[in-house]
Motif scaffolding. Structure first.
Motif, PDB file in Angstrom:
ATOM      1  N   HIS A  63      34.325  23.594  27.572  1.00 14.29           N
ATOM      2  CA  HIS A  63      32.640  23.169  27.297  1.00 14.29           C
ATOM      3  C   HIS A  63      32.052  22.817  28.755  1.00 14.29           C
ATOM      4  O   HIS A  63      32.767  22.432  29.751  1.00 14.29           O
ATOM      5  CB  HIS A  63      32.618  22.015  26.495  1.00 14.29           C
ATOM      6  N   ASP A 123      31.085  20.264  30.183  1.00 15.28           N
ATOM      7  CA  ASP A 123      31.366  18.808  30.828  1.00 15.28           C
ATOM      8  C   ASP A 123      32.481  19.071  31.874  1.00 15.28           C
ATOM      9  O   ASP A 123      32.501  18.145  32.714  1.00 15.28           O
ATOM     10  CB  ASP A 123      31.813  17.578  29.773  1.00 15.28           C
ATOM     11  N   HIS A 132      31.309  18.367  19.838  1.00 18.52           N
ATOM     12  CA  HIS A 132      31.183  17.604  20.799  1.00 18.52           C
ATOM     13  C   HIS A 132      29.949  18.061  21.831  1.00 18.52           C
ATOM     14  O   HIS A 132      28.950  17.034  22.287  1.00 18.52           O
ATOM     15  CB  HIS A 132      32.362  17.615  21.873  1.00 18.52           C
ATOM     16  N   ASP A 167      37.249  18.357  24.649  1.00 15.18           N
ATOM     17  CA  ASP A 167      37.077  17.050  23.883  1.00 15.18           C
ATOM     18  C   ASP A 167      36.754  17.111  22.521  1.00 15.18           C
ATOM     19  O   ASP A 167      36.191  16.299  21.793  1.00 15.18           O
ATOM     20  CB  ASP A 167      35.633  16.444  24.759  1.00 15.18           C
ATOM     21  N   TRP A 214      28.153  14.724  21.063  1.00 13.93           N
ATOM     22  CA  TRP A 214      26.864  14.594  21.637  1.00 13.93           C
ATOM     23  C   TRP A 214      25.993  15.686  20.618  1.00 13.93           C
ATOM     24  O   TRP A 214      24.954  15.599  20.397  1.00 13.93           O
ATOM     25  CB  TRP A 214      26.955  15.329  23.193  1.00 13.93           C
TER      26      TRP A 214
HETATM   27 ZN   LIG Z   1      33.085  16.543  27.064  1.00 11.14          ZN
END
Ligand SMILES: [Zn+2]
Length: 229
Positions: free
Chosen positions: A87, A89, A141, A159, A178
């Protein structure tokens, strides 16, 4: 090795030690042809990254720090043909890895903003990327979170999912859902169609169990998720 892995350089030693051996010890073998890269990057929120070595081309799962010693070790292990992102991040030094190894970057379209990948995943259907390699979108997430299943044995979970020693089983992280906890719970149910022995997360514990134990633990995790709003 902890000192080398730490994203913020927060670990020291009381006595002066030669860290060269530790620096050269990454990527560290997890099992068979799967390695933990160490060298976590603050730009990936300190997430763990992994290397799969394969005759068809090595895969880097999420981005570690672009550290010279690590890059040299990866070169010796056959380089990188694909840089795969769970992802948005955990992309850290993707540009440097891409330029150095000419590797293809794969990310889900919904998480791709600002990331010039060479291949984008779409929608929520699992995608067979290669022999024994399935990308399974698991929004929750983030909207474009994807987990990677290798040989029905190794599940790289970013995550989305991790192991907890305290709870003795699989967990998800409510406080960092999130995009949507509801969607993440739904995504977790879709994982019941797959079998795996290893959970290799970005954060939290990794774990190795039999397929049956993992499957039961996933069922328990989903039941627990359903009790939380
Ligand atoms: Zn993350």
């Amino acid at each position: 090795m902890a000192l080398v892995a730490c994203p913020t350089g927060s670990i020291g030693t009381r006595e002066k030690l030669d860290s060269k051996a530790a620096a050269a010890a990454y990527p560290e073998l997890v099992d068979e042809n799967v390695y933990f890269c160490g060298y976590a990057s603050p730009n990936s929120y300190g997430a763990a990254s992994y290397l799969i070595t394969r005759p068809e081309g090595n895969i880097l799962v999420d981005s570690p720090r672009y550290a010279k010693t690590l890059v040299r070790r990866i070169e010796e292990m056959g380089g990188i043909s694909t840089l795969w992102f769970s992802h948005r991040d955990d992309v850290a030094d993707h540009q440097k890895f891409h330029e150095h190894f000419s590797c293809k970057r794969i990310i889900h379209r919904a998480d791709a903003s600002g990331i010039p990948a060479e291949q984008f995943l779409e929608g929520e259907d699992p995608v067979s990327l290669d022999n024994d390699l399935i990308a399974i979108p698991v929004p929750g997430h983030t909207r474009g979170h994807v987990v990677l299943l290798y040989r029905n044995k190794f599940l790289f979970t970013g995550d989305h999912l991790a192991w907890s020693d305290n709870r003795g089983g699989l967990i998800a992280f409510r406080s960092v859902a999130w995009y949507s906890w509801r969607e993440q719970t739904k995504s977790m149910r879709r994982l019941l169609d797959f079998r795996f022995e290893w959970v290799l997360p970005g954060h939290g514990r990794r774990a190795h169990q039999s397929q049956d134990v993992m499957h039961q633990s996933l069922i328990n995790c989903i039941k627990w998720m359903e009790t939380i709003k």
